[in-house]
Design a protein around this motif. Structure first.
Motif: not given
Length: 308
Positions: A147-155
């Motif tokens: 998942i990428v949300l708001g341009g950032r990877l969500v680990p």
């Protein structure tokens, strides 16, 4: 020198990371049934030694400053361990981060689940460029995602956010290797589709055979791919509603099965993604193909400051 490593149930890939955080010339070997780390370490050491032939420092890995690592999950980024369902030797847990650090003691080591690596790779270098909110889904030996949300990877808390292969598929009844019942992986992975078709009299052996026969009109092969594609599309629609993403990128070796898989996938996603905020949802093939997870690992190794 910076290195990228991707360890999966089918293959191990590694390469030297270029200045643009890509791997232009990866090396790939099949994942052996035993001594998986030995095979991965041999690849990395060969790359470390290739930069300066005959230079003992390079061969010993002293010139390696960073290693980005992608591995099939589940992973535990806190402990630095992996327990891949599809790598039996490591299914009880393997200290992968420690192993890499032992081989390259002067290097920083950044590790991520392969699904998250695919999401990161496609976001930075592939079908997700310019898109801030996306889901990546990969179907191969297993089914994973990131998942990428708001341009950032969500680990996520442990590094396993996006592990979509273990949501429950509609109508799924088979027990999964994880111990659950009806996981998406038991319906929509290549081996699962092959098992389903074989149980109904189909005589092929691999996902490639299944795609070939479905393309030639074989009814059982076609039904197996339609079943898998429908399950993938339903999962995409469900995840998109949960995450409010605008793009789903689907990759992995089994995703190359063509129209018999993709047409049911797209149809199911459209049928179930009916909320107004999902009207713009697009489902597209991954651009980086089998290199996506390695590209994510390269991004981890090639950027400063470290990717969160």
């Amino acid at each position: 020198m910076r290195l990228a490593l991707d360890v999966g149930g089918t293959k191990i890939a590694a390469g030297i990371v270029s200045d643009d955080a890509t791997v232009p010339h990866p090396r790939v070997v099949r994942t052996p049934p035993r001594d998986v780390w030995g095979a991965a370490e041999d690849l990395l050491r060969a790359l470390a030694g290739s930069g300066l032939a005959g230079d003992r420092r390079a061969a010993d890995g002293a010139d390696v400053e960073a290693v980005g690592v992608s591995c099939a999950g589940p992973v535990d980024l806190v402990a630095g361990t992996v327990a891949p369902i599809n790598i039996p030797e490591w299914s009880g847990g393997f200290a992968l981060r420690t192993a890499v650090r032992t081989s390259f003691p002067g290097a920083s080591v950044r590790m991520v689940a392969d699904g998250a690596a695919i999401a990161l790779g496609e976001h930075r270098h592939g079908a997700g460029r310019g898109v801030d909110d996306l889901l990546a889904l990969v179907t191969s030996t297993g089914v994973g995602g990131g998942i990428v949300l708001g341009g950032r990877l969500v680990p996520g808390r442990t590094g396993n956010a996006g592990h979509i292969g273990h949501v429950v598929a509609v109508g799924g009844t088979e027990q999964c290797a994880c111990g659950g019942i009806g996981c998406l992986e038991t319906v929509a992975s290549g081996p699962a589709a092959v098992r389903w078709a074989t149980a109904r009299g189909w005589s092929g052996r691999t996902g490639v055979d299944l795609a070939r026969d479905a393309g030639a009109g074989d009814p059982v092969a076609s039904a197996a791919l339609a079943r898998a594609g429908t399950a993938l599309g339903e999962a995409v629609a469900s995840a998109a509603a949960l995450l409010d993403v605008e793009l789903a990128v689907v990759g992995g070796g089994f995703s190359a099965a063509g129209a018999p898989l993709w047409n049911p996938l797209i149809a199911a996603a459209r049928r179930h993604a009916r909320l107004s905020f999902l009207a713009e949802l697009q489902v597209v093939p991954a651009q980086l193909g089998s290199a996506a997870s390695l590209a994510g690992a390269a991004t981890l190794a090639g950027e400063d400051p470290p990717v969160p």
